[in-house]
Design a protein around this motif. Structure first.
Motif, mmCIF file in Angstrom:
data_model
loop_
_atom_site.group_PDB
_atom_site.id
_atom_site.type_symbol
_atom_site.label_atom_id
_atom_site.label_comp_id
_atom_site.label_asym_id
_atom_site.label_seq_id
_atom_site.Cartn_x
_atom_site.Cartn_y
_atom_site.Cartn_z
ATOM 1 N N VAL A 61 0.742 -1.296 0.005
ATOM 2 C CA VAL A 61 0.013 -0.083 -0.176
ATOM 3 C C VAL A 61 0.923 1.331 -0.050
ATOM 4 N N HIS A 62 2.302 1.102 0.215
ATOM 5 C CA HIS A 62 3.002 2.197 0.248
ATOM 6 C C HIS A 62 4.481 1.693 0.034
ATOM 7 N N ASN A 63 5.056 2.444 -0.884
ATOM 8 C CA ASN A 63 6.566 2.192 -1.299
ATOM 9 C C ASN A 63 7.820 3.335 -1.053
ATOM 10 N N TYR A 64 8.965 2.820 -0.409
ATOM 11 C CA TYR A 64 9.879 3.777 -0.198
ATOM 12 C C TYR A 64 10.928 3.168 -1.120
ATOM 13 N N LYS A 65 11.553 4.088 -2.125
ATOM 14 C CA LYS A 65 12.800 3.641 -2.711
ATOM 15 C C LYS A 65 14.087 3.630 -1.831
ATOM 16 N N THR A 66 14.148 4.430 -0.863
ATOM 17 C CA THR A 66 14.821 4.151 0.098
ATOM 18 C C THR A 66 14.560 4.719 1.437
ATOM 19 N N LEU A 67 14.607 3.855 2.505
ATOM 20 C CA LEU A 67 14.358 4.015 3.837
ATOM 21 C C LEU A 67 15.394 3.791 4.755
ATOM 22 N N PHE A 68 16.281 4.622 5.317
ATOM 23 C CA PHE A 68 17.372 4.441 6.152
ATOM 24 C C PHE A 68 18.215 3.379 5.644
ATOM 25 N N GLY A 69 18.659 3.695 4.316
ATOM 26 C CA GLY A 69 19.525 2.842 3.760
ATOM 27 C C GLY A 69 19.085 1.734 2.795
ATOM 28 N N GLY A 70 17.874 1.582 2.676
ATOM 29 C CA GLY A 70 17.487 0.652 1.771
ATOM 30 C C GLY A 70 15.844 0.881 1.024
ATOM 31 N N PRO A 71 15.524 -0.215 0.190
ATOM 32 C CA PRO A 71 13.972 -0.022 -0.106
ATOM 33 C C PRO A 71 13.220 -0.456 0.834
ATOM 34 N N ALA A 72 12.039 -0.203 0.930
ATOM 35 C CA ALA A 72 10.996 -0.498 1.804
ATOM 36 C C ALA A 72 9.564 -0.630 1.369
ATOM 37 N N ARG A 73 8.577 -1.181 1.890
ATOM 38 C CA ARG A 73 7.329 -1.072 1.510
ATOM 39 C C ARG A 73 6.597 -1.369 2.702
ATOM 40 N N VAL A 74 5.098 -0.764 2.802
ATOM 41 C CA VAL A 74 4.331 -1.097 3.755
ATOM 42 C C VAL A 74 3.203 -2.044 3.287
ATOM 43 N N LEU A 75 3.028 -3.188 3.686
ATOM 44 C CA LEU A 75 1.987 -4.330 3.437
ATOM 45 C C LEU A 75 1.012 -4.125 4.239
ATOM 46 N N ALA A 76 -0.404 -4.534 3.872
ATOM 47 C CA ALA A 76 -1.683 -4.627 4.443
ATOM 48 C C ALA A 76 -2.050 -6.079 4.634
ATOM 49 N N GLY A 77 -3.026 -6.222 5.472
ATOM 50 C CA GLY A 77 -3.547 -7.531 5.342
ATOM 51 C C GLY A 77 -4.326 -7.648 6.640
ATOM 52 N N GLN A 78 -5.081 -8.712 6.674
ATOM 53 C CA GLN A 78 -6.238 -8.983 7.940
ATOM 54 C C GLN A 78 -5.772 -10.245 8.440
ATOM 55 N N HIS A 79 -5.791 -10.162 9.704
ATOM 56 C CA HIS A 79 -5.275 -11.610 10.670
ATOM 57 C C HIS A 79 -6.095 -11.495 11.993
ATOM 58 N N LYS A 80 -6.840 -12.767 12.018
ATOM 59 C CA LYS A 80 -7.519 -12.887 13.356
ATOM 60 C C LYS A 80 -8.134 -11.466 13.929
ATOM 61 N N GLY A 81 -8.864 -10.852 13.236
ATOM 62 C CA GLY A 81 -9.394 -9.518 13.733
ATOM 63 C C GLY A 81 -8.610 -8.289 13.733
ATOM 64 N N HIS A 82 -7.399 -8.498 13.350
ATOM 65 C CA HIS A 82 -6.532 -7.141 13.373
ATOM 66 C C HIS A 82 -6.309 -6.799 11.886
ATOM 67 N N ASP A 83 -6.250 -5.333 11.941
ATOM 68 C CA ASP A 83 -5.916 -4.677 10.485
ATOM 69 C C ASP A 83 -4.881 -4.393 10.553
ATOM 70 N N LEU A 84 -3.851 -5.097 9.778
ATOM 71 C CA LEU A 84 -2.249 -4.948 10.139
ATOM 72 C C LEU A 84 -1.544 -4.046 9.023
ATOM 73 N N LEU A 85 -0.653 -3.447 9.529
ATOM 74 C CA LEU A 85 0.208 -2.834 8.323
ATOM 75 C C LEU A 85 1.787 -3.331 8.778
ATOM 76 N N LEU A 86 2.525 -3.659 7.961
ATOM 77 C CA LEU A 86 3.822 -4.397 8.110
ATOM 78 C C LEU A 86 4.737 -3.654 7.303
ATOM 79 N N LEU A 87 5.781 -3.286 8.128
ATOM 80 C CA LEU A 87 6.799 -2.364 7.611
ATOM 81 C C LEU A 87 7.897 -3.615 7.226
ATOM 82 N N ASP A 88 7.968 -3.818 5.679
ATOM 83 C CA ASP A 88 8.715 -4.776 5.010
ATOM 84 C C ASP A 88 10.073 -4.200 4.438
#
Length: 487
Positions: A61-88
């Motif tokens: 749901v969001h991308n970073y070309k560089t985040l503190f030295g490297g590429p990163a992205r934010v992932l979204a998903g649902q799990h056991k009632g939680h609306d999750l955002l994961l910093l990958d």
């Protein structure tokens, strides 16, 4: 009207857990739904988290070309009632031999400042609307790993956004050398006594306490204690200066997961109305730890094995415990010398002491269901969840009178016993003599079955779910949003 909350945390049960932070960050968002609070939880996409979410659809749901030295992205998903955002971010949170904060030898990762600054910076971005179609009304950051979020918010695109920072344990502060500051991406003016500067270095938790609208702790007594020089760990002056902005809200527990009448980890279910099922759990516990059957009580320890938790006091009291007919089962890890000393005590008292190093969630449930008492001689304890699980399962807490332990346990003194409201035994913190006296008291009360069962049932009847505490948090968020709108 639904209130949108971004919860920022380095742990969330059942995905990743090293302690009570994970339990709170996992249970509170679910409890808040009943109060009209829509929660999205942001945490790192550790390999353990990605394994736990195998099969769950995660979308970028969001991308970073560089985040503190490297590429990163934010992932979204649902799990056991939680609306999750994961910093990958593979460079920051990819595969490492160790845990989320330290290597296998227990040494902190030397880039922890970068890892959790990244988490905090992304939290401020997300809260401000980096994800199309969603922004936060309020942010709740947990412990030092997320506390820098408050600084990034104040110096970001939505500086007026309300931020709550919760202290789960003031002993862990996230202190780093001043040389990291230029790489944080904060304005130069933030390196000041009223910003992130802390004794010449950078303090992540200190920054959160400075910039947050409200600072909460996980029990009222702990909120009072940390404003004293004795327990403030260098931050008491700042906490006193924040005045009414510092408050304590006692933790709750997930009463669906921790329910002895439905718990699948137990040998037999039971409730406060029908305690007979505890016998089968006691036998299973004896078998698991190689204990010989005996008439005295089984004491349990489920803990990090550290000085804070008073494990040295337990080690000094083992011969006393066994000499009074007690047995001891231990589950935990931490200080290597303490682990070895406990294993040595088990070898010295075969059949009376059993030790399992590490952490095993199902075994923790069985211990709460099969033991008679749980020892918690902490020198300080912000809230503690172990005693709440003990109360829920009828395992009588024998605990130090400090922090959340003092707030949640009613000591079995004569007045409380006569009134029928006792739920455990409290003793002076930091004293081996006081712990041994409490063990003797517990052993004597256990020898009077009617009294012991009354204490056990009273604890089991107490409600330590999240209903009241989540209502207080929801009211706090609502008040902060209203105040922000009025400015």
């Amino acid at each position: 009207m639904t209130l949108r909350l971004l919860s920022v945390t380095s742990e969330l049960h059942p995905l990743i857990k090293t302690g009570g932070l994970a339990d709170v960050a996992g249970a509170l968002p679910l409890a808040l739904a009943a109060h009209g609070v829509e929660v999205r939880s942001l945490l790192p996409a550790y390999p353990q988290v990605q394994r736990a979410l195998a099969g769950v659809r995660l979308r970028p749901v969001h991308n970073y070309k560089t985040l503190f030295g490297g590429p990163a992205r934010v992932l979204a998903g649902q799990h056991k009632g939680h609306d999750l955002l994961l910093l990958d971010s593979p460079g920051l949170f990819g595969t490492r031999d160790g845990g989320p904060y330290a290597d296998l030898a227990g040494q902190d990762w030397n880039d922890n400042w970068r890892r959790f600054a990244a988490l905090s910076a992304v939290a401020a971005d997300v809260a401000a609307g980096a994800i199309k179609g969603w922004n936060a009304d309020v942010v709740h950051a947990h412990d030092w790993q997320a506390a820098l979020t408050a600084a990034y918010v104040r110096h970001g695109r939505r500086p007026e956004l309300p931020v709550v920072v919760t202290i789960h344990n003031l002993a862990f502060q996230g202190r780093f050398d001043a040389t990291v500051f230029p790489e944080l991406g904060l304005p130069q003016g933030a390196f000041a006594v009223d910003g992130v500067e802390y004794y010449g270095g950078v303090g992540f938790l200190k920054a959160g306490l400075q910039y947050a609208d409200v600072v909460t702790t996980v029990s009222p007594s702990y909120a009072d204690e940390i404003r004293t020089p004795e327990a403030g760990m260098g931050l008491d002056g700042l906490l006193r200066a924040r005045g009414d902005a510092v408050l304590g809200i006692v933790n709750g527990i997930d009463t669906r997961e921790w329910d002895p009448s439905t718990d699948t980890a137990l040998a037999s279910p039971y409730s406060h109305r029908a305690l007979n099922g505890r016998t089968a759990n006691r036998r299973a516990l004896e078998k698991r730890f190689g204990l010989k059957r005996a008439r005295g009580p089984i004491f349990a320890v489920i803990s990090r094995l550290t000085w804070q938790k008073g494990i040295d006091l337990i080690l000094d009291s083992i011969d006393h415990l066994v000499g009074h007919g007690g047995r001891l089962v231990v589950l935990g890890s931490g200080d290597g010398a303490m682990e070895n000393a406990l294993l040595g005590a088990a070898a010295r008292h075969p059949g009376a002491i059993g030790v399992v190093t590490g952490y095993d969630e199902p075994l923790a449930h069985l211990m709460q269901a099969g033991a008679d008492a749980i020892l918690i001689p902490s020198r300080f304890e912000p809230c503690g969840l172990t005693q709440l699980y003990g109360l829920r399962y009828g395992t009588v807490p024998v605990a130090a009178r400090t922090g959340g332990l003092a707030d949640t346990i009613i000591d079995a003194n004569d007045a409380a016993l006569n009134a029928g409201c006792a739920t455990g035994l409290l003793h002076q913190p930091g004293s081996g003599d006081a712990l041994r006296q409490a063990i003797t008291r517990a052993t004597n009360l256990y020898a009077a079955p009617a009294i012991w069962q009354a204490i056990r049932r009273q604890g089991m009847r107490a409600d330590w779910g999240w209903e009241r505490s989540s209502a207080r948090y929801a009211a706090l968020y609502t008040d902060l949003v209203a105040r922000a709108a009025a400015q």
